[in-house]
Design a protein around this motif. Structure first.
Motif, short mmCIF file in Angstrom:
data_model
loop_
_atom_site.label_atom_id
_atom_site.label_comp_id
_atom_site.label_asym_id
_atom_site.label_seq_id
_atom_site.Cartn_x
_atom_site.Cartn_y
_atom_site.Cartn_z
N UNK A 1 0.82 -1.20 0.00
CA UNK A 1 0.00 0.00 0.00
C UNK A 1 0.86 1.26 0.00
N UNK A 2 0.39 2.29 -0.67
CA UNK A 2 1.08 3.57 -0.72
C UNK A 2 0.06 4.69 -0.53
N UNK A 3 0.21 5.43 0.59
CA UNK A 3 -0.66 6.55 0.92
C UNK A 3 0.18 7.67 1.52
N UNK A 4 -0.43 8.86 1.60
CA UNK A 4 0.21 9.93 2.35
C UNK A 4 0.15 9.60 3.84
N UNK A 5 0.99 10.27 4.61
CA UNK A 5 0.98 10.06 6.05
C UNK A 5 -0.38 10.41 6.64
N UNK A 6 -0.99 11.48 6.17
CA UNK A 6 -2.31 11.87 6.69
C UNK A 6 -3.36 10.82 6.33
N UNK A 7 -3.23 10.21 5.17
CA UNK A 7 -4.22 9.18 4.80
C UNK A 7 -4.01 7.89 5.58
N UNK A 8 -2.77 7.56 5.92
CA UNK A 8 -2.56 6.46 6.87
C UNK A 8 -3.24 6.82 8.20
N UNK A 9 -3.16 8.09 8.59
CA UNK A 9 -3.77 8.52 9.84
C UNK A 9 -5.29 8.43 9.79
N UNK A 10 -5.88 8.71 8.64
CA UNK A 10 -7.34 8.60 8.53
C UNK A 10 -7.80 7.16 8.77
N UNK A 11 -7.09 6.20 8.17
CA UNK A 11 -7.40 4.79 8.45
C UNK A 11 -7.21 4.51 9.94
N UNK A 12 -6.09 4.95 10.49
CA UNK A 12 -5.81 4.71 11.89
C UNK A 12 -6.86 5.31 12.81
#
Length: 387
Positions: free
Chosen positions: A275-286
């Motif tokens: 998977x490849x996402x921005x840090x903020x988008x990893x945070x949205x999942x989290x």
């Protein structure tokens, strides 16, 4: 003699021409193989981890047309003593700290930027766990105690004929798989070359014939287990993991930017680390996971599945880090403390009672050194406790 030399020259020219033709025909595969061989080199690793789509086959994960989930900024705070040294020593490329849904700290390092889509490595396993819980609740998978081959018949007659779905969720399949990233002939690196050369990971999984333990008895981190979970999902639903993840998790989250999966030569998602996402988008999942699977009035992932997933249910050794259904539970964890973890310093750390979420990306080439993971967890705890 002159005739022989002419004949020899003709053969050499034909071989050179053949090499040129093959090189042109296979140039993309060769370029990917060269990229794999230099992927983790000191001078390239930071750049490479933000540009995996330059080196590998990929498939888009479109964010959709919905509104972006705004992540508001809260009050800033001073990072605990020693954080700056930790950031430098661990080659951290981004650090984002959230509390109660607000960003309390966000910074990017080593030339990276907020718009960079960073490779997740094994943080992707926890995304697949969330998707698995949704499909289980929907009835696509009958039981965690079903044999893997019920949904992935291609694995009949292989080392995966014995394990159950639960066993592979727990990384307790007992399948022999060498996860040594520093051995060029290890299974994990052979698998990387399969991806680089456009091979199929289903075939790679089906080639594994040996077991070291009875399924369910012993925990050993076996990344190909997660690919097998992807095979189970595809077999149970008749759909790709990519489409399911987009429909059930990615688009409802309101990401700020499209993501993408690295794929094999058949277009199958590299679910164990691609998977490849921005840090903020990893945070949205989290943040959605931190909220027990809920976002914007929707229950995206069943709360009871998350609760079960982050219990240390795998048969790990006493006194060692725990493991659930593709989630890690640190040694000495309190209730609601768990994490997703990927090689080279990728983390999503959760402290539910404190409402704290920490996302880091990194390029730490010493990530396997003794005590590094424990040091990272202690830093996350210090940050959470300082808020």
């Amino acid at each position: 003699m002159r005739v022989f030399l002419k004949w020899l020259l003709r053969i050499v020219l034909m071989l050179v021409l053949a090499a040129v033709v093959v090189g042109f025909w296979k140039r993309e595969e060769l370029q990917r193989l060269m990229a794999v061989n230099s992927l983790f080199s000191e001078e390239k690793i930071v750049h490479n981890f933000s540009h995996m789509n330059d080196a590998f086959l990929t498939v888009d994960l479109p964010r959709g047309d919905g509104p972006t989930w705004e992540l508001p900024y809260g009050a800033g705070f001073e990072l605990p003593e020693g954080t700056d040294e930790w950031i430098e020593d661990r080659a951290v490329t981004s650090l984002l700290v959230m509390q109660d849904g607000h960003i309390r700290f966000e910074e990017y390092y080593l030339g990276t930027a907020p718009e960079d889509r960073r490779i997740s490595w094994s943080v992707a396993k926890s995304y697949l766990s969330a998707l698995f819980g949704i499909l289980l609740a929907e009835g696509a998978i009958d039981s965690l105690d079903d044999p893997v081959v019920k949904y992935a018949p291609k694995l009949e007659g292989t080392a995966y004929e014995g394990p159950s779905v639960r066993n592979v969720l727990n990384m307790a399949s007992g399948v022999t798989f060498d996860e040594d990233y520093f051995d060029p002939n290890s299974d994990i690196n052979r698998m990387g070359r399969v991806i680089a050369l456009g091979g199929e990971l289903d075939d790679f999984a089906a080639s594994l014939q040996d077991s070291f333990a009875t399924p369910g008895e012993t925990w050993q981190y076996v990344s190909i287990d997660t690919h097998v979970l992807g095979m189970v999902i595809r077999g149970a639903t008749g759909r790709s993991v990519t489409d399911l993840l987009v429909e059930k998790i990615i688009q409802p989250l309101g990401l700020e930017r499209d993501g993408y999966y690295v794929t094999d030569g058949a277009g199958v998602a590299f679910v164990l680390g691609g998977l490849n996402f921005t840090t903020r988008d990893f945070a949205r999942f989290g943040q959605m996971i931190l909220q027990n699977g809920a976002h914007d009035g929707q229950q995206l992932v069943p709360a009871d599945w998350i609760a079960e997933s982050v219990l240390p249910s795998a048969p790990t050794a006493p006194g060692k880090i725990g493991y659930g259904f593709q989630w890690w539970i640190p040694l000495g964890a309190h209730e609601g403390e768990f994490l997703a973890r990927g090689v080279y310093g990728q983390y999503i750390y959760f402290d539910q009672p404190r409402g704290v979420l920490i996302v880091t990306t990194g390029a730490d080439r010493q990530f396997r050194d003794p005590g590094i993971n424990e040091l990272n967890v202690e830093m996350f705890r210090k940050i959470a406790q300082s808020l």
